[in-house]
Design a protein around this motif. Structure first.
Motif, PDB file in Angstrom:
ATOM      1  N   SER A 133       0.846  -1.197   0.000  1.00  0.00           N
ATOM      2  CA  SER A 133       0.000   0.000   0.000  1.00  0.00           C
ATOM      3  C   SER A 133       0.879   1.243   0.000  1.00  0.00           C
ATOM      4  O   SER A 133       2.025   1.223   0.462  1.00  0.00           O
ATOM      5  CB  SER A 133      -0.925   0.014   1.216  1.00  0.00           C
ATOM      6  N   ILE A 134       0.330   2.308  -0.485  1.00  0.00           N
ATOM      7  CA  ILE A 134       1.067   3.575  -0.557  1.00  0.00           C
ATOM      8  C   ILE A 134       1.496   4.051   0.833  1.00  0.00           C
ATOM      9  O   ILE A 134       2.478   4.758   0.978  1.00  0.00           O
ATOM     10  CB  ILE A 134       0.235   4.640  -1.294  1.00  0.00           C
ATOM     11  N   THR A 177       2.485   2.052   3.430  1.00  0.00           N
ATOM     12  CA  THR A 177       3.560   1.257   4.020  1.00  0.00           C
ATOM     13  C   THR A 177       4.778   1.095   3.106  1.00  0.00           C
ATOM     14  O   THR A 177       5.864   0.772   3.585  1.00  0.00           O
ATOM     15  CB  THR A 177       3.051  -0.146   4.404  1.00  0.00           C
ATOM     16  N   ARG A 178       4.599   1.322   1.832  1.00  0.00           N
ATOM     17  CA  ARG A 178       5.687   1.115   0.862  1.00  0.00           C
ATOM     18  C   ARG A 178       6.931   1.936   1.189  1.00  0.00           C
ATOM     19  O   ARG A 178       8.042   1.421   1.216  1.00  0.00           O
ATOM     20  CB  ARG A 178       5.189   1.450  -0.537  1.00  0.00           C
ATOM     21  N   GLY A 179       6.769   3.220   1.441  1.00  0.00           N
ATOM     22  CA  GLY A 179       7.910   4.104   1.726  1.00  0.00           C
ATOM     23  C   GLY A 179       8.650   3.692   2.988  1.00  0.00           C
ATOM     24  O   GLY A 179       9.882   3.694   3.031  1.00  0.00           O
ATOM     25  N   ILE A 180       7.892   3.322   4.009  1.00  0.00           N
ATOM     26  CA  ILE A 180       8.506   2.873   5.273  1.00  0.00           C
ATOM     27  C   ILE A 180       9.292   1.596   5.046  1.00  0.00           C
ATOM     28  O   ILE A 180      10.437   1.473   5.491  1.00  0.00           O
ATOM     29  CB  ILE A 180       7.420   2.666   6.350  1.00  0.00           C
ATOM     30  N   ALA A 181       8.700   0.656   4.337  1.00  0.00           N
ATOM     31  CA  ALA A 181       9.373  -0.614   4.064  1.00  0.00           C
ATOM     32  C   ALA A 181      10.644  -0.391   3.259  1.00  0.00           C
ATOM     33  O   ALA A 181      11.690  -0.993   3.557  1.00  0.00           O
ATOM     34  CB  ALA A 181       8.431  -1.559   3.333  1.00  0.00           C
ATOM     35  N   ARG A 182      10.588   0.457   2.270  1.00  0.00           N
ATOM     36  CA  ARG A 182      11.766   0.711   1.438  1.00  0.00           C
ATOM     37  C   ARG A 182      12.896   1.335   2.244  1.00  0.00           C
ATOM     38  O   ARG A 182      14.056   0.948   2.100  1.00  0.00           O
ATOM     39  CB  ARG A 182      11.395   1.596   0.247  1.00  0.00           C
ATOM     40  N   ARG A 183      12.569   2.308   3.087  1.00  0.00           N
ATOM     41  CA  ARG A 183      13.602   2.937   3.925  1.00  0.00           C
ATOM     42  C   ARG A 183      14.234   1.918   4.867  1.00  0.00           C
ATOM     43  O   ARG A 183      15.456   1.863   5.015  1.00  0.00           O
ATOM     44  CB  ARG A 183      13.015   4.100   4.713  1.00  0.00           C
ATOM     45  N   ARG A 184      13.400   1.098   5.496  1.00  0.00           N
ATOM     46  CA  ARG A 184      13.920   0.090   6.435  1.00  0.00           C
ATOM     47  C   ARG A 184      14.782  -0.945   5.714  1.00  0.00           C
ATOM     48  O   ARG A 184      15.819  -1.358   6.217  1.00  0.00           O
ATOM     49  CB  ARG A 184      12.777  -0.603   7.164  1.00  0.00           C
ATOM     50  N   LEU A 185      14.354  -1.363   4.541  1.00  0.00           N
ATOM     51  CA  LEU A 185      15.129  -2.347   3.787  1.00  0.00           C
ATOM     52  C   LEU A 185      16.462  -1.765   3.314  1.00  0.00           C
ATOM     53  O   LEU A 185      17.497  -2.438   3.379  1.00  0.00           O
ATOM     54  CB  LEU A 185      14.329  -2.869   2.594  1.00  0.00           C
ATOM     55  N   ARG A 186      16.467  -0.522   2.845  1.00  0.00           N
ATOM     56  CA  ARG A 186      17.731   0.090   2.421  1.00  0.00           C
ATOM     57  C   ARG A 186      18.692   0.216   3.599  1.00  0.00           C
ATOM     58  O   ARG A 186      19.875  -0.072   3.480  1.00  0.00           O
ATOM     59  CB  ARG A 186      17.482   1.456   1.773  1.00  0.00           C
ATOM     60  N   ARG A 187      18.154   0.636   4.734  1.00  0.00           N
ATOM     61  CA  ARG A 187      18.983   0.801   5.931  1.00  0.00           C
ATOM     62  C   ARG A 187      19.469  -0.556   6.460  1.00  0.00           C
ATOM     63  O   ARG A 187      20.588  -0.685   6.929  1.00  0.00           O
ATOM     64  CB  ARG A 187      18.195   1.546   7.010  1.00  0.00           C
TER      65      ARG A 187
END
Length: 176
Positions: free
Chosen positions: A59-60, A62-72
């Motif tokens: 979903s729009i 949770t996507r940004g949060i997930a991407r930031r956490r995965l990159r970090r």
């Protein structure tokens, strides 16, 4: 046409003979230090694209949060270090200091983010596969040695029930 088919048959036979002559990977073939063979930014772009692809269906909200956490939480390893043999074999993949035997026995492992994981590794043919699991995710490092023993390819795969897809990317290393 007949000559081309014959040439292809000869090349196929030579290729299979060469593949059979290549020895399997083991502790001794990966010993030492390996350095990232390509630029950090190229691997970072590859990783970020894999993260975006794995999270596209979220979903729009949770996507940004997930991407930031995965990159970090998904470091790009500048170096790989392998030492020892048998139960003294140690693999240092970036911040992941995997202190377990090459026979695949599982041992508790604390990742760089202080989460306990269950870790195992196995040599199989031309690959060393390292699997780290916790309740939320499975991180798999598949290390493949080139036929001439001068290059190592690390394939990183992150699987989680929190993600609609897996994060999969590669980095290439050379002996340091």
């Amino acid at each position: 046409m007949r000559g081309a088919i014959g040439t292809l048959c000869v090349l196929a036979a030579l290729g299979s003979a060469t593949a059979q002559d290549v020895a399997p990977i083991h502790e001794g073939t990966v010993q030492g230090e390996w350095a990232l063979r390509e630029s950090y930014s190229v691997v970072e772009t590859r990783r970020n694209r894999a993260i975006e692809a794995a999270t596209d269906d979220m979903s729009i909200f949770t996507r940004g949060i997930a991407r930031r956490r995965l990159r970090r939480g998904t470091p790009i390893h500048r170096s790989l270090v392998f030492r020892g043999e048998g139960e003294h074999f140690r693999a240092h993949v970036g911040d992941y200091h995997l202190d377990f035997a090459a026979d695949g026995r599982r041992r508790p492992f604390v990742d760089p983010f202080d989460e306990e994981m269950r870790a195992s590794q196995r040599f199989n043919g031309r690959r060393l596969t390292q699997v780290m699991r916790n309740d939320d995710a499975t991180l798999t490092h598949t290390l493949t040695l080139s036929d001439d023993g001068s290059r190592l390819t690390l394939t990183v795969r992150i699987e989680s029930h929190h993600l609609p897809g897996d994060v999969i990317y590669r980095a290439h290393y050379r002996r340091a």
